[in-house]
Design an enzyme around this catalytic site. Structure first.
Site, mmCIF file in Angstrom:
data_model
loop_
_atom_site.group_PDB
_atom_site.id
_atom_site.type_symbol
_atom_site.label_atom_id
_atom_site.label_comp_id
_atom_site.label_asym_id
_atom_site.label_seq_id
_atom_site.Cartn_x
_atom_site.Cartn_y
_atom_site.Cartn_z
ATOM 1 N N TYR A 113 -5.883 7.529 13.676
ATOM 2 C CA TYR A 113 -6.103 7.108 13.204
ATOM 3 C C TYR A 113 -6.718 5.800 14.186
ATOM 4 O O TYR A 113 -7.302 5.188 14.771
ATOM 5 C CB TYR A 113 -4.356 5.729 13.377
ATOM 6 N N GLU B 114 -6.725 -11.025 10.938
ATOM 7 C CA GLU B 114 -7.833 -9.754 10.914
ATOM 8 C C GLU B 114 -8.621 -9.667 9.367
ATOM 9 O O GLU B 114 -8.246 -10.575 8.472
ATOM 10 C CB GLU B 114 -6.662 -9.010 10.677
ATOM 11 N N GLU C 219 -1.733 -4.138 20.055
ATOM 12 C CA GLU C 219 -0.805 -4.347 18.814
ATOM 13 C C GLU C 219 -0.339 -3.162 17.950
ATOM 14 O O GLU C 219 -0.829 -1.939 18.769
ATOM 15 C CB GLU C 219 -1.672 -4.436 17.722
ATOM 16 N N HIS D 180 -2.185 -9.317 9.571
ATOM 17 C CA HIS D 180 -1.807 -8.427 8.869
ATOM 18 C C HIS D 180 -3.075 -9.447 7.386
ATOM 19 O O HIS D 180 -2.988 -10.091 7.158
ATOM 20 C CB HIS D 180 -0.828 -7.602 8.436
ATOM 21 N N TRP E 258 3.318 7.101 12.154
ATOM 22 C CA TRP E 258 2.185 7.001 11.918
ATOM 23 C C TRP E 258 1.503 5.612 12.051
ATOM 24 O O TRP E 258 1.004 4.947 12.200
ATOM 25 C CB TRP E 258 1.242 6.896 10.493
ATOM 26 N N ASP F 294 -5.500 -2.067 18.056
ATOM 27 C CA ASP F 294 -4.324 -1.311 17.832
ATOM 28 C C ASP F 294 -3.651 0.790 17.775
ATOM 29 O O ASP F 294 -4.127 1.192 17.421
ATOM 30 C CB ASP F 294 -4.090 -1.321 16.370
ATOM 31 N N HIS G 176 -13.699 -4.682 12.323
ATOM 32 C CA HIS G 176 -12.758 -3.275 12.713
ATOM 33 C C HIS G 176 -14.149 -2.463 13.100
ATOM 34 O O HIS G 176 -14.786 -2.082 12.007
ATOM 35 C CB HIS G 176 -12.435 -1.905 11.744
ATOM 36 N N ARG H 255 -12.033 -5.486 16.850
ATOM 37 C CA ARG H 255 -11.435 -3.807 16.881
ATOM 38 C C ARG H 255 -11.550 -2.993 17.161
ATOM 39 O O ARG H 255 -12.604 -2.022 16.538
ATOM 40 C CB ARG H 255 -10.200 -4.137 15.706
ATOM 41 N N HIS I 114 -0.699 0.636 16.783
ATOM 42 C CA HIS I 114 -0.057 1.912 15.260
ATOM 43 C C HIS I 114 1.620 2.119 15.669
ATOM 44 O O HIS I 114 1.671 3.290 15.240
ATOM 45 C CB HIS I 114 -1.159 2.423 15.115
ATOM 46 N N GLU J 179 3.003 -6.376 11.603
ATOM 47 C CA GLU J 179 2.689 -6.276 10.099
ATOM 48 C C GLU J 179 3.168 -5.502 9.051
ATOM 49 O O GLU J 179 3.459 -5.702 7.588
ATOM 50 C CB GLU J 179 1.136 -5.669 9.910
ATOM 51 N N ARG K 148 2.043 -10.798 13.570
ATOM 52 C CA ARG K 148 0.942 -10.215 12.522
ATOM 53 C C ARG K 148 1.109 -10.328 10.849
ATOM 54 O O ARG K 148 1.091 -10.294 10.190
ATOM 55 C CB ARG K 148 1.154 -8.857 12.778
ATOM 56 N N ASP L 95 -6.275 -3.233 2.268
ATOM 57 C CA ASP L 95 -4.927 -3.012 1.336
ATOM 58 C C ASP L 95 -4.301 -4.309 0.679
ATOM 59 O O ASP L 95 -3.496 -4.500 -0.301
ATOM 60 C CB ASP L 95 -4.180 -2.032 2.094
ATOM 61 N N ASN M 237 0.692 -1.017 -0.375
ATOM 62 C CA ASN M 237 -0.319 -0.381 -0.507
ATOM 63 C C ASN M 237 0.311 1.123 -0.172
ATOM 64 O O ASN M 237 1.740 1.333 0.623
ATOM 65 C CB ASN M 237 -1.035 -0.315 1.321
HETATM 66 C C1 GCO Z 1 -4.777 -3.264 10.358
HETATM 67 C C2 GCO Z 1 -3.274 -1.643 10.150
HETATM 68 C C3 GCO Z 1 -3.561 -1.046 8.803
HETATM 69 C C4 GCO Z 1 -2.919 -0.601 8.324
HETATM 70 C C5 GCO Z 1 -2.559 -0.617 6.402
HETATM 71 C C6 GCO Z 1 -1.568 0.001 6.157
HETATM 72 O O1 GCO Z 1 -5.038 -3.503 9.514
HETATM 73 O O2 GCO Z 1 -3.808 -3.436 11.985
HETATM 74 O O3 GCO Z 1 -2.378 -0.655 10.912
HETATM 75 O O4 GCO Z 1 -4.525 -0.964 8.871
HETATM 76 O O5 GCO Z 1 -2.671 0.780 8.664
HETATM 77 O O6 GCO Z 1 -2.592 -2.139 6.200
HETATM 78 O O7 GCO Z 1 -1.914 -0.129 4.632
HETATM 79 MG MG MG Z 2 -2.529 -3.162 12.340
#
Ligand code: GCO
Ligand code: MG
Length: 404
Positions: free
Chosen positions: A160, A341, A238, A314, A404, A212, A123, A148, A214, A264, A285, A318, A38
């Site tokens: 996020y 997921e 996560e 993961h 991010w 998450d 999600h 999630r 992130h 991931e 992940r 995407d 992605n």
């Molecule tokens: C998740 C994620 C993603 C990522 C994405 C980036 O599903 O746990 O962290 O949504 O942000 O795959 O391309």
């Molecule tokens: Mg993630």
């Protein structure tokens, strides 16, 4: 002996960008693999087109492991998301072909089903807690056993994991410059436990809650979050800290019993070796698409099995439906499966990728078609040309670029 007669890359955007590898053989079989990274899609497309596809023509499609070693060791340059995603696409396409030759779904070639179905998590997000609770209820209605939860942090313009408005994805990709998120760890840390509390108060403890972070906290902040969430018994938190710093997890682990998931953004068994062998995490992940395919991820899961670490792959939107199907085959067959997921794919992805996997009562099954079980419609893909897109970047309130 069959030979690979063609290997080509299709970049399309049915709803979002996907890179697909198509491999054809002299006995008329077609295998497909997902090569989507992605926001950096064309780098993998070029790696495949310019460097790997020319090596595939003429090879025996049955020799999956030999081809993997040839592409990995032959590159000399090791690991990394671009290389490992490209090799993954070749690997999955060859497993798809092997399944079609055998007339068996890939999970049968991997040893057969070790469970009846694969527990998936969806999600739920909310621009505030009441909205999150409403969305959470919808997942329960659909039968999900694990969800999630992400809610917008008060005081931050964008959080996020939360779609800014209806119908948008939570990672609004921009075509010119990346969108910018905002962040302040102190505000988040004060707020996050109240989100878990609200969900447990309303829905009780009979459903798994995931979250998450992130990559945004320092190790000691992550330790505090883990401790604060313990009463609400999360299934996992996560990416509590940036994933590439494996030793950070020693600090988190020393302070909390909240289960930890990471990986991931990592791409090989070597990237998670310390995390696994020191038992610093509970769930890994890494995904089929970004971690060298079924062949490599299976080895990684075997290492994890020795140390009591389970899978939690993961599966964001995407990763293409081909990736999701491949993940389900592996999830079904390994002994140390944890959770998968499942974000799903929005139309018109279904016009391009005809899937056969099923969802029932919170669990998925890859179905029993030979191979991976996803038909890729190249003509349909041609109707959805690639659109350049960037993932967001993130800044603290004082303007500092943050993870991010
Ligand atoms: C998740 C994620 C993603 C990522 C994405 C980036 O599903 O746990 O962290 O949504 O942000 O795959 O391309
Ligand atoms: Mg993630």
């Amino acid at each position: 002996m069959a030979r690979i007669t063609d290997a080509r890359v299709v970049v399309s955007s049915p709803g979002r960008n996907y890179v697909t590898l198509v491999v054809e053989t002299s006995d008329g079989l077609v295998g497909v693999g997902d090569a989507t990274l992605n926001g950096r899609e064309l780098a993998v497309a070029s790696y495949l087109r310019d460097h790997l596809c020319p090596l595939l023509t003429g090879r025996d499609p049955a020799r999956i492991e030999d081809t993997w070693q040839y592409l990995y060791k032959g590159a000399y340059w090791r690991r990394g998301p671009v290389t490992m995603t490209a090799i993954a696409a070749v690997d999955v396409a060859l497993w798809d072909i092997k399944g079609k030759v055998a007339g068996l779904p890939v999970y049968q070639l991997l040893g057969g089903a070790a469970r009846d179905g694969v527990m998936v998590y969806g999600h739920a997000d909310g621009r505030d807690v009441p909205e999150l609770l409403d969305r959470f209820a919808e997942y329960l209605d659909q039968g999900y056993k694990a969800v999630r939860i992400q809610a917008a942090v008060p005081g931050l313009a964008k959080t996020y994991g939360v779609a800014p408005r209806d119908g948008l994805m939570y990672e609004p990709a921009n075509s010119n410059l990346p969108d910018e998120g905002s962040w302040e760890s102190s505000a988040y840390l004060d707020f996050a436990p109240s989100v878990f509390e609200a969900v447990r108060d309303r829905f009780g403890f009979g459903v798994h809650l995931l979250h998450d972070v992130h990559h945004r906290l320092t190790p000691i902040e992550a330790a505090r979050l883990g401790k604060d969430l313990e009463p609400f018994r999360p299934f996992w938190i996560e990416d509590a800290t940036p994933a590439e710093d494996q030793s950070a997890f020693r600090t988190i682990r020393a302070h909390t019993t909240t289960p930890l998931a990471v990986g991931e953004v990592l791409n090989s068994i070597w990237d998670v070796q310390t995390l696994i062998t020191e038992r610093l995490i509970d769930y890994v992940r890494t995904s089929v698409s970004h971690t060298g395919g079924i062949s490599h991820l299976r080895k990684l899961y075997s290492l994890a099995e020795l140390y009591g670490v389970r899978s939690g792959a993961h599966g964001a939107g995407d990763l293409s439906p081909i990736a999701h199907a491949a993940a389900l085959h592996l999830d079904l067959a390994i002994p140390n499966f944890g959770i998968q997921e499942y974000m799903g794919h929005r139309d018109p992805a279904g016009e391009v990728f005809r899937t056969s996997y099923t969802f029932d009562d919170g669990h998925m099954h890859p179905a029993d078609l030979p191979g991976i079980g996803v038909e890729f419609d190249e003509a349909a893909a041609g109707r959805f040309p690639y659109e350049p897109r960037y993932l967001p970047v993130n800044r603290r309130l004082d303007g500092t670029v943050h993870d991010w």
